[in-house]
Design an enzyme around this catalytic site. Structure first.
Site: not given
Length: 876
Positions: A263, A693, A309
């Site tokens: 967790a 998730d 450059d």
């Protein structure tokens, strides 16, 4: 040495000192690359969790964690193995053979067999095989752009002298390894070979420079360490609490501790960040920017100094005629008289006295840029290039040389049915005009006066001060051999490598976004400053400094004053690295662009090296993290914008994942420290962390970007990926989500037995515990999926604006995820795998209600906090 060149015996003896090759740097082994991937604290925590899971019998849980670890290691290893090729590319650009004189005979040998003292013959088209001291030159021009960055081929002259302090571009009596002979012929003696050459020094610098971790890597490592320490401390406390207070059996306590550790750890964090960065790479490729190093995408968003450059990036890398001088006036092309006889003669002369050619196959001009400029002008202005050249036939010439600073051609010209011999001479004004006794104006030919000479010379000086390259033209008629005396002066042509379209506006955008732009070039200071001023990079010549001036300064003094400069001209490869490191010493995140071999060390030293895809050498491309497909400065700005948007998206993903995991920690800790059974099993937590998730966090990482990020200042990389407000949001939102899911865990007990002795009612009742976990697990999963919208926007605005719903991937993932979460509650095999209890329609409705209510409470509190933060900032 006997006459010209060495004998075979002498060469064999000197060959013992070493071969003319570049030393290859030590390569990383596959094992060491893989080992570096496991150095991540987050991955080490996951490995430990998987081992403990397997040891305690939770085989499925352990295997799932191992798969996550291996996915991250494989992706990181593939990226690393494709990155370090710089030195190999250096070896590939060396000349393969060299023409030398050995034993008095001209012969061709492998370039690797050259030794110091060898006598080398140079011809057009050949690569210089070693560093040479020139002893003979005949109209020799060498393209040294890959080594020095200078856009125009260098005219070599063995009569001049230079030393180690002379800038490389000004050493006209030397020729350097891996540069290209464009014109003429030369002979030289080998002074340096292999690692001792100027190219060899650059190779050595590449070995010595180590890339630093990107800001994001440092931030994620820091977060991982904090999570690791917090997880270990909390697991120890929990273990002790279970053993000594609640007298829980050791095996059961270990299982609870593993669930708690899972967790704490956001297993999907490393994977999500990697996939988001990979998606960012794909998006940038659509914008003409190829990113080689995965973490370089994020670094772009933090850039606050772009060292660019000049040639080919800010400018077109094509000389263009922009001004003429004739009949006593300096005129822009659009100011030329429509039927000017003087201009007709001037253009004809510059086209006739010209070795460049136009290719109908490619539609491009081929040859020296100062000569192709006149052909391009005639073609672009539709001035009848073919009509002019059709009537001109060259039959003799005096080639250009650096002593005379002139070139003369004798041409047979057919005009109005009459054939004439015309000798055209072009060159430096001081060399040409002194050989003229007459001048051509619109009224015809007349004697040249001192005033004519003064006016023409002043015009040339003014053009030169504007960084224009100026050529004078004169002619004479009736010769049978070319001559350079008693000529008729016609006028001047002036050209420059102009800025690319849109670059000036892009530089202004960078300034508005808090990004400083500096020009670093091998060209002279005046030329560089003129372009820089036109592009608003610099406003005063005092903001320019040359490589020689840098060399004269103390290192600490240069670092202290580097922010005062915006133009760095005529710089060496060592100077470029000094410049990058000087900016970095002030805490700047520095991007460096380049195309030549000389740029490779500074590209590697910079926080983000950017190489040119069209005109760049392989060495520069392999040393850089990003390659511009179109060699355009505008693409760099677009990449920075993409990098900023990407960082914001990664931040949303990280906040979302940490908020979700903190909510799980609050849930687990509250229940366990209260003496309740673990509200979630290990596999249930893994399901939430890796599926419900990870998918929304990945969608957040690919959220729709905004051009408005370029109105913001670059972020402070020292502040980390998360600020105090972010951590406070994580805590507040985590506490609310943890509280809501704890309520869901207890709800079945309360509904069945009331709010009395919950502990007693749960103890030993495995069926009720399974139902409680089902409520808790489902509520948690749905709540966290919906919370992605709160992290995407702000507070209750999460569902109230168009911006809330513009992420199609998030919308689809959330809808499918919620349906999947409900689906596993009614599909028996999935219920069994996840250890869930059967539920009815009322149960599902309650779960949805609690999950949505938790999100709305979180959104309202987040919005209130955001408004307080804004009010506080305004008061400050």
């Amino acid at each position: 040495m006997n006459g010209k060149g060495l004998t075979t015996a002498e060469a064999l003896e000197r060959a013992k000192q070493g071969k003319n090759v570049l030393t290859q740097g030590k390569k990383k082994s596959l094992f060491s690359v893989i080992a570096e991937q496991f150095a991540s604290p987050l991955l080490l925590l996951l490995v430990a969790a998987s081992v403990i899971s397997i040891m305690t019998g939770e085989i499925v849980d352990g295997i799932i964690i191992i798969v996550v670890v291996l996915a991250n290691v494989i992706i990181g290893t593939v990226q690393e193995l494709s990155a370090e090729k710089s030195v190999e590319a250096l070896r590939q650009i060396n000349a393969s053979t060299a023409v030398v004189i050995r034993d008095g005979v001209e012969t061709e040998i492998p370039a690797s067999d050259l030794v110091v003292g060898d006598y080398v013959i140079l011809e057009a088209g050949r690569v210089v095989p070693a560093d040479l001291a020139l002893v003979q030159t005949s109209s020799l021009k060498v393209n040294e752009s890959a080594l020095t960055g200078e856009s125009v081929a260098v005219e070599k002259d063995c009569s001049e002298t230079s030393d180690e302090k002379t800038p490389l571009g000004d050493r006209k009596d030397k020729a350097f390894m891996s540069t290209l002979v464009e014109y003429g012929r030369g002979e030289g003696v080998v002074e340096k070979i292999g690692d001792h050459t100027e190219i060899g020094k650059i190779s050595g610098m590449l070995h010595q420079i180590e890339k630093q971790e990107t800001p994001l890597q440092k931030n994620l490592d820091s977060i991982s360490k904090v999570l690791g320490i917090a997880g270990v401390v909390l697991c120890i406390l929990m273990f002790a609490c279970q053993i000594f207070i609640y007298r829980t059996p050791v095996i059961e306590t270990l299982m609870i501790s593993i669930a708690f550790a899972v967790a704490v750890i956001p297993e999907g964090l490393a994977t999500v960040v990697t996939l988001v960065l990979t998606a960012g790479i794909q998006e940038m490729s659509k914008r003409n920017a190829i990113v080689k190093q995965i973490h370089a995408v994020e670094t772009l968003g933090a850039v606050n100094v772009i060292c660019s450059d000049k040639t080919g990036t800010l400018t077109q890398n094509r000389m263009t005629v922009v001004k003429w001088y004739l009949s006593g006036e300096a005129l822009e092309p659009e100011e030329l008289p429509a039927d000017s006889k003087v201009f007709a003669r001037l253009l004809e002369g510059f086209l006739a006295c010209n070795d460049a050619k136009y290719s109908e196959e490619t539609g491009e001009e081929i040859g020296d840029p100062t000569e192709t400029a006149f052909i391009k002008y005639a073609k672009d202005k539709k001035l009848g290039y073919y009509d002019i050249m059709r009537d001109i036939t060259r039959f003799d010439e005096i080639p250009f040389d650096s002593g005379r600073k002139m070139m003369t051609t004798l041409d047979r010209v057919e005009r109005d049915g009459e054939i004439k011999n015309i000798s055209y001479t072009k060159g430096a004004i001081d060399s040409v005009i002194v050989r003229c006794d007459r001048i051509l104006d619109e009224d015809g030919i007349r004697e040249i006066t001192n005033e004519d000479v003064v006016l023409a010379t002043q015009a040339a000086d003014i053009m030169s001060s504007e960084a224009l390259r100026v050529l004078a033209l004169a002619y004479r008629e009736g010769d049978t051999v070319p001559q350079e005396k008693d000529m008729i002066f016609v006028g001047l042509g002036a050209m420059i490598d102009p800025p690319k379209e849109g670059v000036k506006e892009t530089v202004d955008e960078c300034h508005h976004a808090g990004i400083d732009v500096a020009m670093i070039t091998g060209d002279h200071k005046i030329t560089a400053f003129a372009i820089a001023k036109e592009l608003d990079i610099a406003t005063d010549i005092s903001q320019s400094i040359s490589g020689a001036e840098i060399d004269e300064m103390d290192s600490d003094e240069f670092k202290k004053n580097v922010l005062d400069y915006r133009v760095f001209a005529r710089v060496s490869p060592e100077n470029k690295v000094q410049i990058v490191q000087a900016f970095q010493s002030h805490g700047k995140i520095c991007s460096m662009t380049g195309d030549g071999v000389n740029d490779a060390p500074s590209l590697k030293a910079a926080d983000i090296g950017v190489a040119m895809g069209i005109g760049g050498t392989e060495v520069a491309k392999d040393a850089a993290e990003m390659i511009l497909v179109d060699d355009n400065f505008i693409t760099i700005k677009n990449a920075v914008m993409e990098g900023r948007n990407l960082f914001n998206n990664i931040k949303k993903s990280v906040v979302y994942l940490l908020r979700s995991n903190f909510g799980e920690v609050v849930l687990m800790a509250s229940a366990i420290f209260a003496g309740l059974s673990s509200p979630l099993s290990t596999i249930q937590i893994l399901w939430v962390n890796l599926l419900t998730d990870t998918a929304p966090s990945l969608a957040l990482g690919m959220d729709v970007g905004s051009d408005a990020v370029m109105n913001e200042k670059p972020r402070d990389v020292k502040a980390g990926i998360l600020n105090r407000s972010d951590y406070l949001n994580i805590v507040i939102q985590g506490l609310i989500s943890g509280g809501v899911t704890l309520l869901a865990f207890l709800l079945p007990v309360i509904m069945q037995y009331g709010t009395g002795n919950i502990l007693a009612n749960l103890e030993g009742n495995e069926e009720l515990l399974k139902l409680c976990r089902t409520y808790c697990f489902s509520t948690l999963a749905i709540n966290e999926m919906l919370m992605a919208y709160v992290c995407k926007t702000k507070g209750s605005l999460a569902f109230a604006t168009k911006e809330s719903w513009n992420n199609k991937a998030l919308n689809i993932i959330t809808a499918v995820g919620i349906l999947l979460q409900i689906g596993i509650l009614v599909v028996p095999p999935m219920r069994t795998l996840l250890k869930l209890a059967p539920v009815g329609t009322v149960d599902i409705a309650l779960i949805l209600f609690i999950a949505v209510a938790g999100v709305l409470i979180n959104a309202a509190i987040t919005l209130a906090k955001e408004r307080l933060d804004i009010k506080r900032e305004r008061n400050l």
